[in-house]
Design an enzyme around this catalytic site. Structure first.
Site, short mmCIF file in Angstrom:
data_model
loop_
_atom_site.label_atom_id
_atom_site.label_comp_id
_atom_site.label_asym_id
_atom_site.label_seq_id
_atom_site.Cartn_x
_atom_site.Cartn_y
_atom_site.Cartn_z
N THR A 110 -5.28 -5.46 -1.10
CA THR A 110 -5.56 -4.03 -1.21
C THR A 110 -5.73 -3.40 0.16
O THR A 110 -5.11 -2.37 0.48
CB THR A 110 -6.83 -3.79 -2.04
N ASP A 136 -1.91 -6.50 -6.12
CA ASP A 136 -3.34 -6.78 -6.23
C ASP A 136 -3.84 -6.61 -7.65
O ASP A 136 -4.77 -7.30 -8.09
CB ASP A 136 -4.17 -5.97 -5.22
N GLY A 137 -3.20 -5.69 -8.40
CA GLY A 137 -3.56 -5.55 -9.81
C GLY A 137 -3.20 -6.80 -10.60
O GLY A 137 -3.97 -7.26 -11.46
N ASP A 161 -6.55 3.91 -2.78
CA ASP A 161 -5.50 4.78 -3.33
C ASP A 161 -5.65 6.21 -2.81
O ASP A 161 -4.68 6.86 -2.42
CB ASP A 161 -5.54 4.79 -4.86
N ASP A 217 -10.18 -0.50 -4.78
CA ASP A 217 -8.78 -0.15 -5.07
C ASP A 217 -8.62 1.35 -5.24
O ASP A 217 -7.69 1.96 -4.68
CB ASP A 217 -8.34 -0.89 -6.34
N ASP A 244 -0.06 -2.39 -4.26
CA ASP A 244 -1.05 -1.98 -5.26
C ASP A 244 -0.74 -2.62 -6.61
O ASP A 244 -1.64 -2.86 -7.41
CB ASP A 244 -1.07 -0.46 -5.37
N ASP A 281 -8.67 -8.26 -2.89
CA ASP A 281 -9.21 -7.25 -1.98
C ASP A 281 -8.50 -7.28 -0.63
O ASP A 281 -8.28 -6.23 -0.01
CB ASP A 281 -10.71 -7.46 -1.77
#
EC number: 2.7.8.-
Length: 204
Positions: free
Chosen positions: A32, A69-70, A90, A86, A66, A29
């Site tokens: 993100t 963090d995934g 986005d 997330d 992005d 987080d």
């Protein structure tokens, strides 16, 4: 669309990075939010001022978080809050980027067609994402489409970068193609939801 072809290759690059960050106690987080703040600030400060090359490069670097963090979520185990955060971030980044491109195109860039296309891409991209989320909330699916988030970002940032290098009409062409693709994708998503709604009763 790119998710179908590139996801496996990208995961092999990002998973080791995500694993190291998790081992050092970094939260997905946190990554993100940091990436979102960086991308938004670079978009709204640099792009409207005409710093298209620098802005495109920096926004791209922040957007790539992005992927990180995934990868971290896959290693650590994702949470429902993290998934909502997330997706929300986005949408914020997409809005800031295309609003900034529209701002530049309609003012200093003097490219009204690019500005209009940026606004269509902004609104259309948000609706495309909403259709998927709303469909999933009622047990339906709306996957895929010609232009998903990766394609939107690539076209927008590449157009800005080339325009910053002085390539004539680069941003206009990129954004017009993106606007058309976004409208097509919206139609594809709606049709996917309709197909899904017809299959659910049969499955039941």
């Amino acid at each position: 669309m790119l998710n179908l072809f590139a996801r496996g290759h990208v995961d092999r690059l990002t998973d080791p990075v995500g694993r190291r960050l998790v081992e050092r106690g970094v939260s997905p987080d946190t990554v993100t939010v940091a990436g979102t703040v960086g991308a938004v600030v670079c978009s709204v400060v640099l792009l409207p001022a005409g710093w298209l090359v620098l802005g495109a490069v920096l926004v791209t670097l922040f957007v790539l978080t992005d992927l990180i963090d995934g990868a971290m979520a896959r290693v650590r185990g994702g949470t429902r809050f993290g998934a909502v955060l997330d997706s929300t971030c986005d949408r914020i980044v997409d809005g800031a980027l295309f609003a900034a491109l529209a701002w530049w195109a309609l003012t200093g860039g003097a490219e009204p067609v690019a500005g209009a296309a940026a606004l269509v891409s902004l609104v259309g991209g948000q609706i495309v994402s909403y259709v998927k989320a709303r469909a999933e909330s009622v047990g339906l699916t709306a996957e895929g489409g010609l232009v998903e988030r990766a394609e939107r970002l690539i076209l927008g940032l590449l157009g800005a970068f080339l325009a910053g290098l002085g390539v004539p009409y680069a941003l206009t062409v990129a954004l017009v193609l993106l606007a058309i693709g976004t409208v097509v994708t919206l139609g594809q998503r709606i049709l996917a939801v309709r197909r899904s709604s017809r299959e659910v009763p049969r499955a039941g």
